[in-house]
Every structure is written in C-alpha cells, then in structure tokens.
Design an enzyme around this catalytic site. Structure first.
Site, PDB file in Angstrom:
ATOM      1  N   HIS A 178      -9.212   9.177  37.303  1.00  0.00           N
ATOM      2  CA  HIS A 178     -10.089   8.348  38.132  1.00  0.00           C
ATOM      3  C   HIS A 178      -9.296   7.907  39.357  1.00  0.00           C
ATOM      4  O   HIS A 178      -8.051   7.869  39.337  1.00  0.00           O
ATOM      5  CB  HIS A 178     -10.555   7.124  37.340  1.00  0.00           C
ATOM      6  N   GLU A 219      -8.618   5.096  40.701  1.00  0.00           N
ATOM      7  CA  GLU A 219      -7.675   3.974  40.509  1.00  0.00           C
ATOM      8  C   GLU A 219      -6.406   4.451  39.809  1.00  0.00           C
ATOM      9  O   GLU A 219      -5.298   4.048  40.174  1.00  0.00           O
ATOM     10  CB  GLU A 219      -8.325   2.867  39.659  1.00  0.00           C
ATOM     11  N   CYS A 256     -13.893   1.184  35.636  1.00  0.00           N
ATOM     12  CA  CYS A 256     -14.485   1.475  34.333  1.00  0.00           C
ATOM     13  C   CYS A 256     -13.589   0.849  33.254  1.00  0.00           C
ATOM     14  O   CYS A 256     -12.575   0.208  33.557  1.00  0.00           O
ATOM     15  CB  CYS A 256     -14.576   2.989  34.132  1.00  0.00           C
ATOM     16  N   CYS A 287      -9.902   2.125  33.593  1.00  0.00           N
ATOM     17  CA  CYS A 287      -9.159   1.624  34.758  1.00  0.00           C
ATOM     18  C   CYS A 287      -8.957   0.114  34.658  1.00  0.00           C
ATOM     19  O   CYS A 287      -7.912  -0.409  35.073  1.00  0.00           O
ATOM     20  CB  CYS A 287      -9.867   2.017  36.043  1.00  0.00           C
TER      21      CYS A 287
HETATM   22 ZN   LIG Z   1     -12.075   4.496  35.905  1.00  0.00          ZN
END
Ligand SMILES: [Zn+2]
Length: 194
Positions: free
Chosen positions: A79, A81, A114, A117
């Site tokens: 992801h 991040e 999410c 993260c």
């Molecule tokens: Zn994430």
C-alpha cells in the site's frame, strides 16, 4: 525454488514528478496536494491503485514518496503508506523514523489508512499522520479497509501520534472515484480478479 529476496520499485514516472515538484513543501496543503497527485498519476499511468503517500521532515522537506504497487508488484502489503514508510526508512538507514526521538517526521496519505497501514504507523516512528480522503470514501468505491478500530485516530493520539483528517478530502476522493469510474481493478482479499 526458495525465494530469498524481495525487491520492488516505484514506477518510473515518480522520479519526474519529484523532480518537477521540488523537495520542499511549505504548507500542509502543498504536502497533501503532492500525495494526491501521486495517487492521480498512479491511476492515469495504470501503475497501481488510487493511493499516494509520502513522509516529510518537520520543515516540509520530502523524505520519501510512495504509491500503491499491489497489483504490478504482486504483493498485498505494498500500500502507498507502507511503500513511503519503507523507502523513508531505507533513506535514513534506520527502522525508526524518529531516530530515538530526535526527529519529528509526518506521514501524509491520500486516503485514511486501512487496518494494515494503521497498524504500521506506530511501528514506523512518525509523530503525525495527515489524511485526505476518508476511509468511507474508499469503501464507497469498493475498497475494503479491513477491520479497523472505530476510534483509530484516538488510538494513535494515545501513542503520541497526532492525526489530521480531511485535508483536501474532496480532491483526494475524486481520484478514488476516477479510478472506480474507469473500471480499474478493485483488489481486495479474495478478489484478485484472476
Ligand atoms: Zn493500507
């Protein structure tokens, strides 16, 4: 064959964007505008999901940029991040972005984190998280944000990590909508589209 190494690379275009943008971002809006642009270009160049992130020094100097690389890199943890945090840590040569409390670095994310993260933020050593779109904006176009605590901002604050939400939210959410509108892959657990 046993795999003993894992590598990934940011899309080529990110270099050009960083060169064109410069490395100094004086305001919170300017920093968020940059990460939203990362997310937008990731969609338009077809190099990943509609998410961008970056780690900045306290004075607004860009330490590392990240975009979502899940599908092209065949890796669910990439992801935006996670990518930005990993590259920032590689750049400073330390797993702790606070370097023992001596540095106050901030993670900017085009969309709220999410569950994965969110979990990564306290381990990273950043002292602040700044978000654009809300997680409901991501959910509304079909992304699964995972089982997050309802009071996740308070949980981070409790650990001394400040959370700022809704910075350029509508611009950031527009990129999510653009991604969904062009019929791109919404990758979620169990929905690889393969
Ligand atoms: Zn994430």
């Amino acid at each position: 064959m046993q795999i003993v190494e894992f590598r990934f690379q940011l899309p080529e275009w990110t270099n050009a964007l960083v060169q064109a943008s410069g490395s100094q971002f004086d305001s919170e809006d300017a920093r968020m505008r940059f990460v939203v642009e990362l997310s937008r270009r990731n969609v338009r160049f077809g190099t990943g999901g509609p998410f961008g992130a970056a780690v900045f020094e306290a004075d607004g100097h860009l330490l590392a940029a990240g975009v979502n690389c899940v599908v092209p890199s065949r890796c669910s943890i990439l992801h935006a991040e996670m990518v930005a945090l990993a590259l920032a840590q590689q750049r400073i040569g330390c797993f702790d972005l606070s370097e023992g409390g001596r540095f106050r670095r901030t993670l900017f994310a085009s969309t709220e984190p999410c569950a994965m993260c969110f979990g990564a933020v306290p381990w990273s050593g950043v002292c602040a998280l700044v978000c654009g779109a809300r997680d409901e904006d991501a959910r509304s176009v079909g992304f699964d944000e995972g089982p997050k605590l309802a009071d996740w901002p308070a949980q981070l604050e409790k650990r001394g990590i400040s959370v700022t939400r809704d910075v350029l939210r509508s611009e950031a959410a527009a990129v999510l909508a653009e991604y969904a509108a062009c019929g791109a892959q919404i990758y979620n657990p169990g929905k690889s589209g393969l």
